[in-house]
Design an enzyme around this catalytic site. Structure first.
Site, PDB file in Angstrom:
ATOM      1  N   GLY A 236      -3.263   3.985  -1.362  1.00 59.96           N
ATOM      2  CA  GLY A 236      -2.114   3.174  -0.979  1.00 59.96           C
ATOM      3  C   GLY A 236      -2.057   1.889  -1.784  1.00 59.96           C
ATOM      4  CB  CYS A 263      -7.523   5.131  -4.044  1.00 59.94           C
ATOM      5  SG  CYS A 263      -6.825   3.938  -5.214  1.00 59.94           S
ATOM      6  CG  HIS A 347      -6.511   8.905  -7.317  1.00 61.76           C
ATOM      7  ND1 HIS A 347      -5.782   9.096  -6.162  1.00 61.76           N
ATOM      8  CD2 HIS A 347      -6.438   7.585  -7.586  1.00 61.76           C
ATOM      9  CE1 HIS A 347      -5.277   7.946  -5.758  1.00 61.76           C
ATOM     10  NE2 HIS A 347      -5.672   7.007  -6.601  1.00 61.76           N
ATOM     11  CD  GLU A 349      -5.786  12.495  -5.937  1.00 60.32           C
ATOM     12  OE1 GLU A 349      -5.049  11.551  -6.285  1.00 60.32           O
ATOM     13  OE2 GLU A 349      -6.949  12.313  -5.511  1.00 60.32           O
TER      14      GLU A 349
END
Length: 373
Positions: A236, A263, A347, A349
């Site tokens: 975020g 994050c 990250h 992903e």
């Protein structure tokens, strides 16, 4: 149409508009990824920022319906060296400029992004303004200086979902993790949305999770009432220290259920466990940052997007640092085995970026499996 980028210190970068007309203020950052501009534009973590692409040619693959990380572009503005009106990709459904205008995103091309990046690296991330209004540079610089700085700014609730929803879809055919599709759903994960990326949800589904996504302000007891096998804390925007309500939420969850943070979620976990965070000089934004996994000694090439970091000296005993950034030695991950939680700053992903860190989703499912065994 002529446009200009003006920084708070008065330095100006002339260019041409290829997005919406008007003016937008935000923190100017640079991203070193060679590809993935659509994922970057739609990443909620970039809310409140004017994103500069260091790759010179942007727009030449158009935009499509598969790559967005959220429903719409989230950046305050977009800065590139050369925008390509012509695009070529079998997946493309329109041009980048069309997308930006549709969502009222101000964008500027023909900027000397090399000089801009060098300036930010030297002077640090600063506020700026992109304008097509023709106002004098001095007036625009004053507007940039009057904008709130990123430190002390909580942007999480502005990008969070309004209502809970369920997610079961795995990765698209264009970014498979498992050749035969997602694994059968074995775990129920509650995901707190502080600016959640769709690719994270897909990766969780790939690894056998059905997900209930909750708004950022959801109470701890409401989350636990869903009887989750684990809790995920998302990425975020903004200053983690300003999201005090989120820190309190994590303090109520940690130790009661396995928790995985990415994050901003990593930074919030550090704060919840008694640590501190600090603002980085110009942040980490790119898909090519080297990180060492300390237990194995392996180096991962990672996708990153953050402007704050956890202070390693502030973490209390029991929290073990697992990952270190090889560019500046900042903390990229830690774990607390006793409390059943872990987090990474980057990250895994990988949207956009490499898949070196997919193993972290396996680690989360193992943590949930061991708890339910």
């Amino acid at each position: 149409m002529d446009a200009v980028l003006v920084l708070e210190d008065g330095r100006a970068f002339p260019g041409r508009s290829f997005g919406a007309a008007g003016e937008r203020v935000g923190e100017v950052v640079f991203h070193t990824g060679m590809t993935g501009y659509q994922e970057i534009l739609t990443d909620p973590s970039y809310s409140g920022q004017l994103v500069t692409m260091t790759a010179p040619h942007i727009g030449n693959t158009g935009v499509n319906e598969f790559d967005p990380e959220s429903l719409a572009p989230q950046v305050a503005g977009f800065i590139v060296r050369a925008y390509s009106e012509d695009y070529s990709s079998w997946r493309a459904r329109g041009s980048l400029a069309q997308l930006l205008r549709e969502h009222q995103i101000v964008a500027i091309s023909d900027v000397d992004t090399r000089a801009l990046t060098r300036h930010i690296r030297t002077a640090g991330a600063m506020r700026g303004i992109i304008a097509t209004t023709g106002e004098p540079v001095e007036a625009l610089a004053a507007k940039a200086r009057s904008a709130p700085p990123m430190e002390g700014l909580d942007l999480t609730q502005a990008v969070s979902c309004a209502e809970p929803y369920n997610w079961t879809a795995g990765s698209t055919p264009f970014s498979p993790i498992y050749p035969n599709g997602p694994q059968p759903a074995r775990f129920h994960v509650v995901a707190y949305d502080f600016g959640l990326k769709r690719t994270i949800l897909r990766r969780l589904a790939d690894h056998g999770c059905r997900i209930t996504v909750l708004p950022a302000g959801t109470a701890v007891e409401d989350a636990l009432a869903l009887n989750p096998d684990g809790v995920f804390i998302s990425n975020g925007p903004g200053d983690p220290a300003a999201a005090t309500y989120a820190v309190k939420t994590l303090q109520g969850l940690i130790g009661r259920v396995p928790v995985f943070g990415i994050c901003l979620g990593h930074q919030l976990m550090g704060l919840a466990l008694g640590g501190k965070t600090f603002k980085l000089p110009f942040g980490h934004h790119g898909a090519n940052h080297p990180v060492r996994h300390i237990p194995s000694g392996k180096v991962e090439i990672t996708s990153q997007n953050h402007g704050f970091a956890v202070d390693p000296d502030s973490l209390p005993a029991g929290n073990v640092i697992t990952h270190i950034n090889l560019n500046d030695q900042t903390v990229e991950g830690f774990t607390n085995e006793e409390l059943g939680c872990f987090s990474v700053q980057y990250h895994p992903e990988a949207g956009p970026g490499p898949h070196d860190a997919t193993y972290l989703f396996h680690a989360f499912t193992r943590l949930m499996e061991n708890r339910t065994a």
